[in-house]
Design a protein around this motif. Sequence first.
Motif, PDB file in Angstrom:
ATOM      1  N   ILE A 403       1.126  -1.576  -0.125  1.00 34.08           N
ATOM      2  CA  ILE A 403       0.011  -0.194  -0.068  1.00 34.08           C
ATOM      3  C   ILE A 403       0.658   0.954   0.116  1.00 34.08           C
ATOM      4  O   ILE A 403       2.216   0.727   0.952  1.00 34.08           O
ATOM      5  N   GLU A 406      -1.984   6.543   1.397  1.00 32.29           N
ATOM      6  CA  GLU A 406      -2.594   6.942   2.213  1.00 32.29           C
ATOM      7  C   GLU A 406      -3.831   5.208   1.885  1.00 32.29           C
ATOM      8  O   GLU A 406      -4.747   5.553   2.092  1.00 32.29           O
ATOM      9  N   ARG A 408      -4.265   2.705   0.052  1.00 37.58           N
ATOM     10  CA  ARG A 408      -4.380   2.737  -1.084  1.00 37.58           C
ATOM     11  C   ARG A 408      -3.908   1.248  -1.938  1.00 37.58           C
ATOM     12  O   ARG A 408      -2.013   1.211  -1.881  1.00 37.58           O
ATOM     13  N   ARG A 410      -1.917  -1.474  -4.313  1.00 34.01           N
ATOM     14  CA  ARG A 410      -0.887  -1.026  -5.562  1.00 34.01           C
ATOM     15  C   ARG A 410      -0.839  -2.027  -6.486  1.00 34.01           C
ATOM     16  O   ARG A 410      -0.723  -3.363  -5.919  1.00 34.01           O
ATOM     17  N   PRO A 416      -1.680   2.901  -7.892  1.00 34.53           N
ATOM     18  CA  PRO A 416      -2.704   2.461  -6.745  1.00 34.53           C
ATOM     19  C   PRO A 416      -4.260   1.705  -8.261  1.00 34.53           C
ATOM     20  O   PRO A 416      -4.705   2.793  -8.881  1.00 34.53           O
ATOM     21  N   ASN A 419     -10.271   2.382  -5.948  1.00 31.50           N
ATOM     22  CA  ASN A 419     -10.901   2.451  -4.517  1.00 31.50           C
ATOM     23  C   ASN A 419     -11.107   1.195  -3.698  1.00 31.50           C
ATOM     24  O   ASN A 419     -11.478   1.008  -3.015  1.00 31.50           O
ATOM     25  N   PHE A 421      -9.137  -0.350  -0.442  1.00 35.27           N
ATOM     26  CA  PHE A 421      -8.348   0.091   0.507  1.00 35.27           C
ATOM     27  C   PHE A 421      -7.403  -1.099   1.045  1.00 35.27           C
ATOM     28  O   PHE A 421      -8.511  -2.004   1.426  1.00 35.27           O
ATOM     29  N   SER A 457      -8.871   8.474   3.800  1.00 28.84           N
ATOM     30  CA  SER A 457      -8.627   8.512   2.008  1.00 28.84           C
ATOM     31  C   SER A 457      -9.801   8.107   1.956  1.00 28.84           C
ATOM     32  O   SER A 457     -10.194   8.404  -0.064  1.00 28.84           O
TER      33      SER A 457
END
Length: 466
Positions: A403, A406, A408, A410, A416, A419, A421, A457
Amino acid sequence: MTPRRSIRRAPAIEADAHASVAIVGGGACGLVTALMLHDAGVDCVVLERDAVLGGSTALSSGFIPAPGTRVQRAHGVTGDSPELFARDIQAKAHGRAAPALVDAYARSIGPALDALQERHGLQWILLDGFLYPGHSVHRMHSLPRKTGAALVAALHSAVAAVGIPVLSQAVVETLWFDANDCAIGVGYRRPDAREELLGCDALVLACNGFGGNAEMVRSLLPEMADATFGGHVGNDGSAILWGQALGARTRDLGGYQGHGSWVTPQGALMTWAVMMEGGIQVNCEGRRFHDETQGYSEAAVQVLAQPGGIAWNVFDAPLLALARGFPDFCDAEAAGALRCCGSVPELAACLGCDVSVLQDTLDAKRGISEKPDGRVFKRSLEAPYYAVKVTGALFHTQGGLDIDSETRVRREDGSPLPNLFAAGGAAGGVSGNAVWGYLSGNGLLSAVAGGYIAARSAAALIHTRK
C-alpha cells in the motif's frame, strides 16, 4: 487448508444492499475505520466472519504506541515526536521498513488515539512504569483493563453507539470489480450457506494476515512452520489471495511478530515487562541464551532453538508484583502456570537442570562470572524465585498487500487501484521483512493508524464523487 477466495468481474452487480464503503474485518482496524468514516459523514458497513468481534486484536495485550497524545502530555512526557517514533521504528527494522508508511503511521497514530478519546469515549492510560524494547520514551497506550479484548469491546460499543451496521457471521469470499479495476461490491456467505451481495463505492480490507494458514506459513516463514500459533484462526491469508488474483503487489511477506513468552501449556502471552525489568530466560539446562532486552518477537526464534523449544521465565517477588498488573498474566497464574521456589536448588529441581549450572547463570547475572551477552542488569534476583514455562509462538504476520501512504493497494507496476484500500493485517506493515524488525506495538499501530488513514482516504474519494 487454503480458503475459498475469488475475484469476479462485472459492469455492475444486483446487490442486496449498498454502502458507500464496505469494510472487511471487525477487529481494531475495521472498527477504527468505521468510526472515522462516520465522523467524516460517510456511511459504511463492517463485515465480520465471526459471531463475536475480536480477531487478532482481542488476543493481543491491546497496547498502542503513539507520540504527542493528550494522555502522553498529561503525564509530562516530553521530547517525543512523530519523527523520533519513526526513527525508533526504523532502528528496530534496520532501516528496512517502508519509509513513507512509517512516516504516515507515526504522524497519524497520535491524532487517531486523541480522536477516539475525544469523540468516542475511549479513555487511554499511559504505561509509564517501564520501556518496551526499542522505544526511546514512554509512549505505549492502553485502556485501563490492559487487554486486547477490552479494546475490541470499547471500539464495538462506540460503533454501536453511533449506529454503524456490523454484519457478523458474514464470511466474505468474493470481491467484485468492474473492467477498470474499481471495486463494486463483495459477496459474503451466511451461516445457512446462502450468499449475499453488498454493493459499495469503495472497499477497505481490514481483515487478516496469514499466520493461521499453515501452507503459507511453511512456504513464507519456514522457521515458524512448527511453532505454536497464538493468533486468530481467521488469519487465513484472504487479503493476499485476493490481491494475487487481482494482480496486486505484496510486500515484506517474511515479516512477522513472534513471541518468546507464550505460556505453555496454558496458552497465554506473558508480559515482556518482566524481562525488561530484570527477569531472565533460561533453557532446560539452566543457561541463559540471549539478550532478553532485544525484543520479544525475535525471542521466539531464540526460544524455539533451545532443547525441546522450551524456556523458563525466571524472576523474583518485585517482578511478580509487576506481572500481576497485567490481566493475561493473572489468568495464566490462575491456570497454574506460576512456580514458586524458595532456593536455587528448588528452582533447579523445578526446571530439571543441574544446580551448579543454574547457580553459575544467576552468578553471571550478578556480574560474578562472565556474562553470555552484553546485557547489563540493574540488580540481582533474590529468593524466593518464580518461574513460568514458555515456548516461542507465531502471533501475527506483518507482510501483506503493498500500500502507499494513503493505504491504497498497489498493482504490480506500483500504480494504485482506484478505490481499494488495505490496512492492519491485510497490508504490509512497518516491521521490514524479518522477525527482528518488529517494534513493540507495531501490529496495533498498523491497525489503528492504518484504519484512521484508510477512512480519511476513502472519505475523500466518496466526497469527490458526490
